[in-house]
Design a protein around this motif. Structure first.
Motif, short mmCIF file in Angstrom:
data_model
loop_
_atom_site.label_atom_id
_atom_site.label_comp_id
_atom_site.label_asym_id
_atom_site.label_seq_id
_atom_site.Cartn_x
_atom_site.Cartn_y
_atom_site.Cartn_z
N VAL A 58 25.18 35.28 -30.54
CA VAL A 58 24.57 34.60 -29.41
C VAL A 58 23.14 34.17 -29.72
CG1 VAL A 58 23.71 36.72 -28.34
CG2 VAL A 58 24.25 34.74 -26.91
N ASP A 59 22.47 34.87 -30.64
CA ASP A 59 21.10 34.51 -31.00
C ASP A 59 21.04 33.18 -31.74
OD1 ASP A 59 22.54 35.94 -33.00
OD2 ASP A 59 20.70 36.14 -34.18
N GLU A 60 22.18 32.72 -32.28
CA GLU A 60 22.21 31.44 -32.98
C GLU A 60 22.80 30.33 -32.11
OE1 GLU A 60 23.86 31.61 -36.86
OE2 GLU A 60 22.90 33.51 -37.37
N GLN A 61 23.06 30.66 -30.82
CA GLN A 61 23.60 29.67 -29.91
C GLN A 61 22.56 29.41 -28.81
OE1 GLN A 61 24.96 26.90 -28.40
NE2 GLN A 61 26.51 27.58 -29.87
N PRO A 62 21.73 28.37 -28.98
CA PRO A 62 20.61 28.13 -28.07
C PRO A 62 21.01 27.85 -26.63
CG PRO A 62 20.94 26.25 -29.54
CD PRO A 62 21.82 27.35 -30.05
N SER A 63 22.24 27.41 -26.40
CA SER A 63 22.64 27.04 -25.05
C SER A 63 23.30 28.19 -24.29
CB SER A 63 23.61 25.85 -25.11
OG SER A 63 24.76 26.18 -25.87
N LEU A 64 23.40 29.37 -24.90
CA LEU A 64 24.05 30.50 -24.24
C LEU A 64 23.22 31.76 -24.48
CD1 LEU A 64 26.63 31.44 -22.68
CD2 LEU A 64 27.60 32.03 -24.91
N GLY A 65 22.67 32.33 -23.41
CA GLY A 65 21.84 33.51 -23.55
C GLY A 65 22.64 34.80 -23.42
N GLN A 66 22.00 35.90 -23.78
CA GLN A 66 22.65 37.20 -23.72
C GLN A 66 23.04 37.55 -22.29
OE1 GLN A 66 23.27 39.18 -26.58
NE2 GLN A 66 24.61 40.17 -25.08
N ARG A 67 22.23 37.19 -21.34
CA ARG A 67 22.53 37.49 -19.94
C ARG A 67 23.77 36.75 -19.47
NH1 ARG A 67 18.43 36.59 -14.74
NH2 ARG A 67 19.88 37.32 -13.13
N GLN A 68 23.87 35.47 -19.81
CA GLN A 68 25.04 34.69 -19.41
C GLN A 68 26.30 35.21 -20.10
OE1 GLN A 68 24.85 30.50 -20.32
NE2 GLN A 68 26.41 29.97 -18.79
N LEU A 69 26.17 35.61 -21.36
CA LEU A 69 27.32 36.17 -22.08
C LEU A 69 27.79 37.45 -21.41
CD1 LEU A 69 29.23 36.02 -24.52
CD2 LEU A 69 27.54 37.32 -25.82
N GLN A 70 26.87 38.28 -20.96
CA GLN A 70 27.23 39.51 -20.30
C GLN A 70 27.94 39.22 -18.97
OE1 GLN A 70 27.24 42.60 -21.35
NE2 GLN A 70 28.10 43.29 -19.40
#
Length: 253
Positions: free
Chosen positions: A78-90
């Protein structure tokens, strides 16, 4: 093995507690070593049976999901995907969207993690007891066109329709003829309101019309897919190209 243990195994087998029956000797030895009470021993035996049944059920659901490979959300960079943050992934991992029959659309160029993310969410759903089906668009069209003459295709389509989550990979990567567009609509119509759908595509909904051909069918499909949906645009460089470049540098450095 004592006669009492043999009788216990026979009773367990008759009650279809097959996992506990197979491990009874080991479980009884553990009970003696740890000096468990009768209640503790019974709880351990039944917990063992339950755990093995859950493992079998997961293995069965995983096989039926037909993932091309195992990908987890923990492996998603997720750190290499600028359009998706850790919060949204959670938030996606919590599967509230699945409980409410929302759809997810992962859009973006090849190699940015759309399929990885879809499979990872599918595995999370399996872990929580949901039934999942993964199918690429070309596989789906083949199944839909042959289900009337192939029992295997018919069974697979029925399994897709009964799933809690359907993952359609590489949607709209190719133009559909009129028959294919109508078959696809019929499937989407059956899933509508009954299951959640994850779609991955390198083309946005605004481009689907030229690939589906029929304006009426396009409108009907978009209406059902986009109603109660979240669209996530993935950007960045291709992970696959980065990996290939890394392997090339490692090989020739």
């Amino acid at each position: 093995m004592s006669e009492a243990t043999m009788e216990l195994k026979s009773v367990f087998s008759a009650l279809q507690l097959t996992a506990a029956a197979g491990a009874l000797d080991e479980l009884l030895m553990e009970a003696e070593t740890r000096q468990w009470s009768y209640r503790q021993c019974l709880q351990r035996v039944l917990s063992y049976e339950l755990k093995k049944r859950e493992e079998k059920q997961f293995a069965r659901r995983y096989k039926r999901a037909a993932f091309p490979e195992l990908k987890t959300l923990d492996e998603f960079r997720v750190d290499e995907q600028p359009s998706l943050g850790q919060r949204q992934l959670q938030q996606l991992r919590e599967l509230m969207w699945l409980e409410q029959h929302y759809n997810l659309l992962f859009l973006g160029p090849p190699g940015v993690g759309k399929t990885h993310l879809a499979i990872g969410l599918g595995v999370e759903a399996l872990n929580q007891g949901y039934s999942v089906s993964f199918v690429t668009m070309d596989q789906l069209l083949h199944l839909l066109k042959t289900q009337e003459i192939s029992r295997n295709a018919q069974l697979r389509v029925n399994r897709i329709i009964r799933s809690d989550l359907v993952i359609l990979d590489d949607l709209m990567f190719m133009a559909l003829d009129r028959q294919e567009a109508h078959l696809f609509f019929q499937l989407i119509n059956k899933l509508y309101g009954q299951a959640s759908i994850i779609l991955t595509s390198n083309k946005g909904p605004e481009d689907w019309g030229e690939l589906l051909g029929d304006p009426a069918v396009t409108t009907a499909i978009l209406d059902r897919i986009l109603h109660r949906s979240e669209v996530i645009h993935l950007t960045g460089d291709s992970y696959r190209l980065q990996m290939q470049a890394g392997l090339w540098r490692f090989k020739y450095r």
